[in-house]
Scaffold this active site. Structure first.
Site, mmCIF file in Angstrom:
data_model
loop_
_atom_site.group_PDB
_atom_site.id
_atom_site.type_symbol
_atom_site.label_atom_id
_atom_site.label_comp_id
_atom_site.label_asym_id
_atom_site.label_seq_id
_atom_site.Cartn_x
_atom_site.Cartn_y
_atom_site.Cartn_z
ATOM 1 N N LYS A 44 -3.186 -7.558 -5.650
ATOM 2 C CA LYS A 44 -3.698 -6.781 -4.618
ATOM 3 C C LYS A 44 -4.495 -5.370 -5.257
ATOM 4 O O LYS A 44 -4.514 -4.362 -4.146
ATOM 5 C CB LYS A 44 -2.140 -6.287 -3.852
ATOM 6 C CG LYS A 44 -0.835 -6.299 -4.642
ATOM 7 C CD LYS A 44 0.406 -6.662 -3.496
ATOM 8 C CE LYS A 44 1.625 -6.483 -4.347
ATOM 9 N NZ LYS A 44 1.482 -4.650 -5.158
ATOM 10 N N ASP A 45 -4.277 -4.829 -5.983
ATOM 11 C CA ASP A 45 -4.221 -4.047 -5.960
ATOM 12 C C ASP A 45 -6.097 -3.394 -6.972
ATOM 13 O O ASP A 45 -6.918 -2.625 -7.311
ATOM 14 C CB ASP A 45 -4.283 -3.715 -8.346
ATOM 15 C CG ASP A 45 -2.383 -3.261 -8.123
ATOM 16 O OD1 ASP A 45 -1.810 -2.680 -6.860
ATOM 17 O OD2 ASP A 45 -1.963 -3.266 -9.045
ATOM 18 N N ARG A 49 1.887 -0.899 5.402
ATOM 19 C CA ARG A 49 1.520 -2.153 5.588
ATOM 20 C C ARG A 49 3.270 -2.831 5.895
ATOM 21 O O ARG A 49 3.647 -3.208 7.033
ATOM 22 C CB ARG A 49 0.840 -3.236 5.264
ATOM 23 C CG ARG A 49 1.409 -4.321 5.330
ATOM 24 C CD ARG A 49 0.947 -5.888 3.844
ATOM 25 N NE ARG A 49 1.350 -5.348 3.017
ATOM 26 C CZ ARG A 49 3.089 -6.018 2.613
ATOM 27 N NH1 ARG A 49 3.246 -6.918 3.333
ATOM 28 N NH2 ARG A 49 3.880 -6.036 1.255
ATOM 29 N N ARG A 50 3.683 -2.251 5.284
ATOM 30 C CA ARG A 50 5.690 -2.886 5.490
ATOM 31 C C ARG A 50 6.011 -1.587 6.697
ATOM 32 O O ARG A 50 7.071 -2.806 7.178
ATOM 33 C CB ARG A 50 6.148 -2.687 3.948
ATOM 34 C CG ARG A 50 5.649 -3.851 3.281
ATOM 35 C CD ARG A 50 6.985 -2.795 1.839
ATOM 36 N NE ARG A 50 6.166 -4.393 1.207
ATOM 37 C CZ ARG A 50 6.051 -4.353 -1.073
ATOM 38 N NH1 ARG A 50 6.342 -3.190 -1.424
ATOM 39 N NH2 ARG A 50 5.316 -5.711 -1.424
ATOM 40 N N ARG A 77 7.322 6.009 -4.445
ATOM 41 C CA ARG A 77 6.762 5.373 -5.566
ATOM 42 C C ARG A 77 7.468 5.230 -6.899
ATOM 43 O O ARG A 77 8.772 5.767 -6.432
ATOM 44 C CB ARG A 77 5.625 6.150 -5.184
ATOM 45 C CG ARG A 77 5.442 7.079 -5.466
ATOM 46 C CD ARG A 77 3.618 7.627 -6.520
ATOM 47 N NE ARG A 77 3.390 7.032 -7.229
ATOM 48 C CZ ARG A 77 1.981 7.078 -7.635
ATOM 49 N NH1 ARG A 77 1.769 7.490 -7.458
ATOM 50 N NH2 ARG A 77 2.118 5.867 -8.549
ATOM 51 N N ARG A 113 12.071 2.460 -8.421
ATOM 52 C CA ARG A 113 12.612 2.277 -7.191
ATOM 53 C C ARG A 113 14.135 1.900 -6.865
ATOM 54 O O ARG A 113 14.902 2.209 -5.552
ATOM 55 C CB ARG A 113 11.500 1.260 -6.010
ATOM 56 C CG ARG A 113 9.893 1.956 -6.278
ATOM 57 C CD ARG A 113 9.112 1.096 -5.408
ATOM 58 N NE ARG A 113 7.847 1.438 -5.415
ATOM 59 C CZ ARG A 113 6.350 1.508 -4.767
ATOM 60 N NH1 ARG A 113 7.358 0.838 -4.075
ATOM 61 N NH2 ARG A 113 5.255 2.202 -4.613
ATOM 62 N N CYS A 126 -5.533 -0.629 0.117
ATOM 63 C CA CYS A 126 -4.494 -0.931 0.817
ATOM 64 C C CYS A 126 -3.341 -0.370 0.917
ATOM 65 O O CYS A 126 -1.999 -0.004 1.397
ATOM 66 C CB CYS A 126 -4.116 -1.141 -1.223
ATOM 67 S SG CYS A 126 -3.155 0.291 -2.240
#
Length: 304
Positions: A81-82, A127-128, A145, A151, A238
């Site tokens: 996804k990166d 998105r989340r 981040r 986190r 992203c």
């Protein structure tokens, strides 16, 4: 190929080195070749800006690709996804190993639906935020981040009540005991390619392309190809609130995608199915239908 150890470039975070070591071990087990890890610091690791401000995808990738192009490493492992959706002809995506858990997970003292109203949930992903807001608009979503450990640490520090992270990453760093609940796809669509690792080398090194191809999983490849083609067709990085999930059962590729407004109040969600061999087209067609239904308006300020 000589029998010197192959050099595998990886980001230095605990999660990145853990997943790179897993991939290295899998190749060694399959082929007997020794592989050594080479740690690389990327711009995304040192910048304090939020991912959405950094321009999204690519910030963790370019330093590793530079090392490939300079011949300092033989191959690199990324979280898929990166990776930017636009291919670089100099670089071959030589293997997509069997995908791990694609879902998102909540880490915290209690399940998501049991959190008290007004609880603070940390996540660095629009998105989340969008998809969680659709489920529970009464919670506060806080941009955070840092690596997974940082986190999770914000819960103990009292900065947030819970954090949302990829289930696969939590499994890789051995933190599954702290998962309060896992979101199923009908609650929260994952980021395109989530849970999947990408193994890259130089396109011109046919020996490496062939060597690395031994870990490629065709079903994973068709599923994530379709997911990423949706992202590419929507021209979203992203940082856009786009979720997608494909599954290839061996005969048919089933694909679902959604674009959700950041406040969670509106969404365009579509599903389709087709031949795994047409993964790229399937994703593009689904994206076109979503745009036709106004998906671009929902991406609004998040599209680039």
């Amino acid at each position: 190929m000589t029998s010197q150890p192959l050099k595998l470039g990886t980001r230095r975070s605990n999660m990145a080195t853990t997943q790179s070591r897993m991939v290295a071990d899998a190749y060694t087990e399959k082929t007997g070749r020794a592989i050594e890890l080479v740690g690389v610091t990327t711009f995304g690791d040192v910048s304090k800006a939020h991912l959405a401000q950094l321009g999204g995808t690519g910030v963790f990738v370019s330093a590793l690709r530079d090392k490939l192009l300079q011949g300092e490493i033989d191959f690199a492992v990324h979280s898929l996804k990166d990776l930017p959706t636009k291919p670089d002809p100099r670089i071959s995506l030589a293997a997509l190993p069997v995908r791990h858990d694609h879902r998102d997970a909540l880490v915290g003292p209690t399940k998501f639906f049991d959190l008290p109203a007004g609880a603070r949930v940390g996540t660095g992903s629009p998105r989340r935020v969008a998809m969680l807001s659709a489920l529970r608009p009464d919670l506060e979503y806080v941009p955070i981040r840092g690596n997974a450990e940082t986190r999770i640490g914000k819960i103990a520090d009292g900065e947030v009540d819970a954090v949302v992270l990829a289930s696969a990453g939590l499994t890789r760093i051995g933190r599954t005991a702290e998962i309060a609940n896992i979101f199923e796809v009908d609650e929260m669509l994952p980021s395109p390619g989530q849970g999947s690792l990408a193994v890259e080398c130089l396109s011109e090194r046919e020996d490496m392309v062939e060597f690395l191809g031994r870990l490629d999983d065709p079903r994973t490849r068709s599923a994530v190809t379709a997911e990423r083609s949706i992202l590419a067709a929507l021209e979203a990085g992203c940082s856009a609130p786009v979720g997608a999930f494909g599954i290839d059962d061996g005969q048919t590729l089933h694909l679902t995608a959604a674009v959700v407004a950041i406040d969670g109040r509106q969404a365009v969600r579509k599903s389709t199915a087709g031949s795994p061999s047409e993964a790229d087209d399937l994703g593009r067609r689904l994206a076109a239908e979503m745009l036709h239904e106004g998906a671009d308006r929902l991406m609004g300020e998040h599209s680039h």
